[in-house]
Design a protein around this motif. Sequence first.
Motif, PDB file in Angstrom:
ATOM      1  N   ARG A  85       0.815  -1.220   0.000  1.00 31.45           N
ATOM      2  CA  ARG A  85       0.000   0.000   0.000  1.00 31.45           C
ATOM      3  C   ARG A  85       0.847   1.268   0.000  1.00 31.45           C
ATOM      4  O   ARG A  85       0.334   2.343  -0.322  1.00 31.45           O
ATOM      5  CB  ARG A  85      -0.937   0.008   1.208  1.00 31.45           C
ATOM      6  CG  ARG A  85      -2.120  -0.913   1.026  1.00 31.45           C
ATOM      7  CD  ARG A  85      -2.984  -0.864   2.249  1.00 31.45           C
ATOM      8  NE  ARG A  85      -4.072  -1.821   2.182  1.00 31.45           N
ATOM      9  CZ  ARG A  85      -4.750  -2.235   3.238  1.00 31.45           C
ATOM     10  NH1 ARG A  85      -4.437  -1.775   4.429  1.00 31.45           N
ATOM     11  NH2 ARG A  85      -5.724  -3.097   3.106  1.00 31.45           N
ATOM     12  N   LYS A  86       2.124   1.152   0.391  1.00 32.22           N
ATOM     13  CA  LYS A  86       2.978   2.338   0.329  1.00 32.22           C
ATOM     14  C   LYS A  86       3.202   2.756  -1.119  1.00 32.22           C
ATOM     15  O   LYS A  86       3.607   3.872  -1.398  1.00 32.22           O
ATOM     16  CB  LYS A  86       4.328   2.057   1.004  1.00 32.22           C
ATOM     17  CG  LYS A  86       4.237   2.012   2.516  1.00 32.22           C
ATOM     18  CD  LYS A  86       5.584   1.769   3.136  1.00 32.22           C
ATOM     19  CE  LYS A  86       5.426   1.488   4.620  1.00 32.22           C
ATOM     20  NZ  LYS A  86       6.650   0.972   5.218  1.00 32.22           N
ATOM     21  N   MET A  88       0.731   2.439  -3.395  1.00 32.70           N
ATOM     22  CA  MET A  88      -0.564   2.764  -4.021  1.00 32.70           C
ATOM     23  C   MET A  88      -1.339   3.754  -3.161  1.00 32.70           C
ATOM     24  O   MET A  88      -1.112   3.866  -1.966  1.00 32.70           O
ATOM     25  CB  MET A  88      -1.398   1.503  -4.257  1.00 32.70           C
ATOM     26  CG  MET A  88      -1.747   0.721  -3.026  1.00 32.70           C
ATOM     27  SD  MET A  88      -3.142  -0.392  -3.308  1.00 32.70           S
ATOM     28  CE  MET A  88      -2.363  -1.852  -3.937  1.00 32.70           C
ATOM     29  N   LEU A  90      -5.370   5.409  -2.516  1.00 28.03           N
ATOM     30  CA  LEU A  90      -6.804   5.385  -2.835  1.00 28.03           C
ATOM     31  C   LEU A  90      -7.391   6.703  -2.390  1.00 28.03           C
ATOM     32  O   LEU A  90      -7.288   7.083  -1.229  1.00 28.03           O
ATOM     33  CB  LEU A  90      -7.489   4.212  -2.109  1.00 28.03           C
ATOM     34  CG  LEU A  90      -9.014   4.174  -2.142  1.00 28.03           C
ATOM     35  CD1 LEU A  90      -9.551   4.189  -3.570  1.00 28.03           C
ATOM     36  CD2 LEU A  90      -9.542   2.935  -1.439  1.00 28.03           C
ATOM     37  N   ALA A  96     -11.870  11.476   3.193  1.00 29.62           N
ATOM     38  CA  ALA A  96     -11.311  10.754   4.356  1.00 29.62           C
ATOM     39  C   ALA A  96     -10.171  11.517   5.020  1.00 29.62           C
ATOM     40  O   ALA A  96      -9.193  10.927   5.469  1.00 29.62           O
ATOM     41  CB  ALA A  96     -10.857   9.342   3.960  1.00 29.62           C
ATOM     42  N   LEU A  97     -10.304  12.834   5.085  1.00 29.67           N
ATOM     43  CA  LEU A  97      -9.266  13.620   5.763  1.00 29.67           C
ATOM     44  C   LEU A  97      -9.380  13.410   7.269  1.00 29.67           C
ATOM     45  O   LEU A  97     -10.469  13.170   7.786  1.00 29.67           O
ATOM     46  CB  LEU A  97      -9.431  15.110   5.446  1.00 29.67           C
ATOM     47  CG  LEU A  97      -9.274  15.511   3.978  1.00 29.67           C
ATOM     48  CD1 LEU A  97      -9.439  17.014   3.831  1.00 29.67           C
ATOM     49  CD2 LEU A  97      -7.921  15.085   3.429  1.00 29.67           C
ATOM     50  N   LEU A  98      -8.242  13.518   7.958  1.00 31.96           N
ATOM     51  CA  LEU A  98      -8.260  13.376   9.416  1.00 31.96           C
ATOM     52  C   LEU A  98      -8.741  14.697   9.996  1.00 31.96           C
ATOM     53  O   LEU A  98      -8.110  15.742   9.795  1.00 31.96           O
ATOM     54  CB  LEU A  98      -6.863  13.020   9.915  1.00 31.96           C
ATOM     55  CG  LEU A  98      -6.329  11.711   9.316  1.00 31.96           C
ATOM     56  CD1 LEU A  98      -4.859  11.525   9.614  1.00 31.96           C
ATOM     57  CD2 LEU A  98      -7.124  10.532   9.839  1.00 31.96           C
ATOM     58  N   THR A  99      -9.866  14.630  10.713  1.00 31.49           N
ATOM     59  CA  THR A  99     -10.531  15.879  11.096  1.00 31.49           C
ATOM     60  C   THR A  99      -9.814  16.637  12.208  1.00 31.49           C
ATOM     61  O   THR A  99     -10.102  17.804  12.439  1.00 31.49           O
ATOM     62  CB  THR A  99     -11.982  15.598  11.531  1.00 31.49           C
ATOM     63  OG1 THR A  99     -11.972  14.450  12.385  1.00 31.49           O
ATOM     64  CG2 THR A  99     -12.867  15.319  10.349  1.00 31.49           C
ATOM     65  N   ASP A 100      -8.897  15.962  12.919  1.00 28.93           N
ATOM     66  CA  ASP A 100      -8.199  16.673  13.991  1.00 28.93           C
ATOM     67  C   ASP A 100      -6.903  17.326  13.490  1.00 28.93           C
ATOM     68  O   ASP A 100      -6.158  17.897  14.274  1.00 28.93           O
ATOM     69  CB  ASP A 100      -7.916  15.748  15.180  1.00 28.93           C
ATOM     70  CG  ASP A 100      -7.119  14.520  14.776  1.00 28.93           C
ATOM     71  OD1 ASP A 100      -7.126  14.178  13.582  1.00 28.93           O
ATOM     72  OD2 ASP A 100      -6.477  13.910  15.653  1.00 28.93           O
ATOM     73  N   LEU A 101      -6.633  17.216  12.193  1.00 31.21           N
ATOM     74  CA  LEU A 101      -5.429  17.829  11.626  1.00 31.21           C
ATOM     75  C   LEU A 101      -5.806  18.908  10.615  1.00 31.21           C
ATOM     76  O   LEU A 101      -6.847  18.813   9.959  1.00 31.21           O
ATOM     77  CB  LEU A 101      -4.575  16.766  10.916  1.00 31.21           C
ATOM     78  CG  LEU A 101      -4.070  15.580  11.750  1.00 31.21           C
ATOM     79  CD1 LEU A 101      -3.232  14.655  10.874  1.00 31.21           C
ATOM     80  CD2 LEU A 101      -3.257  16.043  12.939  1.00 31.21           C
ATOM     81  N   PHE A 109       0.804  14.103   6.549  1.00 36.38           N
ATOM     82  CA  PHE A 109       0.624  12.866   7.325  1.00 36.38           C
ATOM     83  C   PHE A 109       1.391  11.661   6.760  1.00 36.38           C
ATOM     84  O   PHE A 109       2.199  11.058   7.478  1.00 36.38           O
ATOM     85  CB  PHE A 109      -0.876  12.567   7.467  1.00 36.38           C
ATOM     86  CG  PHE A 109      -1.194  11.368   8.298  1.00 36.38           C
ATOM     87  CD1 PHE A 109      -1.212  11.440   9.681  1.00 36.38           C
ATOM     88  CD2 PHE A 109      -1.473  10.149   7.701  1.00 36.38           C
ATOM     89  CE1 PHE A 109      -1.500  10.323  10.448  1.00 36.38           C
ATOM     90  CE2 PHE A 109      -1.756   9.030   8.464  1.00 36.38           C
ATOM     91  CZ  PHE A 109      -1.775   9.119   9.835  1.00 36.38           C
ATOM     92  N   GLU A 113       4.624   9.799   8.498  1.00 35.24           N
ATOM     93  CA  GLU A 113       4.492   8.409   8.939  1.00 35.24           C
ATOM     94  C   GLU A 113       5.526   7.494   8.285  1.00 35.24           C
ATOM     95  O   GLU A 113       5.997   6.552   8.890  1.00 35.24           O
ATOM     96  CB  GLU A 113       3.081   7.875   8.616  1.00 35.24           C
ATOM     97  CG  GLU A 113       1.986   8.479   9.465  1.00 35.24           C
ATOM     98  CD  GLU A 113       2.044   8.039  10.928  1.00 35.24           C
ATOM     99  OE1 GLU A 113       2.412   6.879  11.207  1.00 35.24           O
ATOM    100  OE2 GLU A 113       1.740   8.879  11.798  1.00 35.24           O
ATOM    101  N   HIS A 114       5.854   7.783   7.019  1.00 35.96           N
ATOM    102  CA  HIS A 114       6.673   6.818   6.278  1.00 35.96           C
ATOM    103  C   HIS A 114       8.070   7.286   5.901  1.00 35.96           C
ATOM    104  O   HIS A 114       8.813   6.527   5.293  1.00 35.96           O
ATOM    105  CB  HIS A 114       5.942   6.384   5.000  1.00 35.96           C
ATOM    106  CG  HIS A 114       4.679   5.635   5.269  1.00 35.96           C
ATOM    107  ND1 HIS A 114       4.641   4.536   6.103  1.00 35.96           N
ATOM    108  CD2 HIS A 114       3.405   5.813   4.844  1.00 35.96           C
ATOM    109  CE1 HIS A 114       3.405   4.089   6.168  1.00 35.96           C
ATOM    110  NE2 HIS A 114       2.632   4.850   5.422  1.00 35.96           N
ATOM    111  N   ARG A 158      -2.745  14.799  -0.809  1.00 40.84           N
ATOM    112  CA  ARG A 158      -2.202  13.818   0.134  1.00 40.84           C
ATOM    113  C   ARG A 158      -1.874  12.499  -0.581  1.00 40.84           C
ATOM    114  O   ARG A 158      -0.857  11.867  -0.293  1.00 40.84           O
ATOM    115  CB  ARG A 158      -3.227  13.569   1.249  1.00 40.84           C
ATOM    116  CG  ARG A 158      -2.746  12.635   2.318  1.00 40.84           C
ATOM    117  CD  ARG A 158      -3.746  12.490   3.448  1.00 40.84           C
ATOM    118  NE  ARG A 158      -4.949  11.774   3.049  1.00 40.84           N
ATOM    119  CZ  ARG A 158      -5.943  11.466   3.872  1.00 40.84           C
ATOM    120  NH1 ARG A 158      -5.885  11.854   5.139  1.00 40.84           N
ATOM    121  NH2 ARG A 158      -7.006  10.812   3.458  1.00 40.84           N
TER     122      ARG A 158
END
Lengths: 272, 255
Positions: A85-86, A88, A90, A96-101, A109, A113-114, A158
């Motif tokens: 998945r790194k 690819m 979707l 699907a944004l993170l609402t606290d950021l 993000f 993370e990666h 993103r």
Amino acid sequence: MISPDSDIHVRVRGLRFSFGSRVIYDGVDLDIARGKITAILGPSGTGKTTLLRLIGGQWRPKSGTIEVDGVNVNKLSRNQLFELRKRMSLLFQSGALLTDLTVFENVAFPLREHTDLPEAMIRDLVLMNLEAVGLRGARDLYPEQISGGMSRRVAMARAIALEPALIMFDEPFTGQDPISMGVLIRLVSSLNKAQGLTSIIVSHDVKEVLSISDYAYVISGGKVLDHGTPEAIRASRSEYAQQFLHGRPDGPVPFHYKSAKSYSDDLLEPAK
Amino acid sequence: MSRNRSVLGDFLRGLGGATFFLITILRALPGALLRPRLILQQLYYVGVMSLIIIVISGTFVGWILALQGFRTLTTFGATSALGVFVAATVIREMAPVVTALLFAGRAGSALAAEIGLMKATDQLSGMEMMAVDPIKRVIAPRFIAVLISLPLLTAIFAVMAIGWAGGHLIGVDLLGVDQGTYWGQIHAQIKLHDVIESIIKSACFGVVIGWISVYQGYFAAPTSEGVSRATTSTVVMSSLTVVGLDFVLTAFMFR
């Protein structure tokens, strides 16, 4: 199917999938060519989003195989799947944004993370990606402060942050004004050309999507009804394809969801 | 009979699933501990934001116990034992149990709702597709924050209930119990094992509340009704489990 000697990024064979008793896919074969834009067209409720989740390994098919880069997605362990998945992305219909950021942090993000990139480089990359979708000025806003169309553009920024090899767009143009839509269409097309990205676009916006795709599949009723180059699809004699392309209410694809009773019987039946 | 059997079957299946989920979380804990910033953030939301309710409730419980204790002890002419009466009740029972119940209502429900909504809005799926494990990134830090917060909040509750603003204020300042006797009795009668009993209880309640709230949120139906049901279930199940478990733990540690 595309000619067997071309480079296939995603190969789907004999795909069957259902939600309870509702059959979504009943033996579907698809080939997604590497470095090309492939459109998946079909009426709503045909499970186009489901297909993307199946390719991403989030759901398991009832039977059949889904191969990405020659690897059967459903045979992978959770760690192997995450490695795949790194490479690819979707793009969810909701964003699907993170609402606290904030918008900026959402795009940063996957980089945080990666990767171990220094902050200055992350900042530059995020601003470049946000500039590409026209939202550099919205970097400090939170997801609840921007519209649905803008959320999807942030999600697109993103999705391309880690420069994936395969990107799947779920209805990327829905809710966009004509200007943004034009820009996004050019963006998808230029990403594909500049970075050799394989793109799968699931959409209702037939005309726009066909204008940039290299290949298209028309799906309905759990089966592939037609496939070919955009020219071939436009010239298709298939009644299904023509009905869908021209948005006709009458034709082999029913507008109405299946009902056990006729309309008049249903209306005349006394209320319980 | 068959209906009972299916209810029992559902319960056992649910318990099995929840246990498997707990094991998954426990396996993710070492990785989560390497990212203290995420835990600190959750400690603020889960712990610090619960402080006010714990401080106020602790104080009130201290006042109530001092009043009730004084009334009963006066009958036996034993008001000098007021300090130890308040302290023993608070340390052994009231602090761990009341803090856990309040915490389940304040923080557990918020966690379940937050995680449930993240699921309903595809944020958890989105993370998974970005190759970020939501168990490690979202669930584990929240679970750890609950484990750390609850014992600390329990200690604060106990200090508030017994101390200057709580039982002491009513017993010593208002009802005239001698200050030296109040503290001296506590010092003489409350043993280390009482405090350990309290810590064990609050740690166990922390595991239970953390487990129930993240499980309910993570497996909530992705609808408004589903999130609402997850929130309610978190409070109801946590509260019942806390009082039930309290009895079991008290019976085991009874001496």
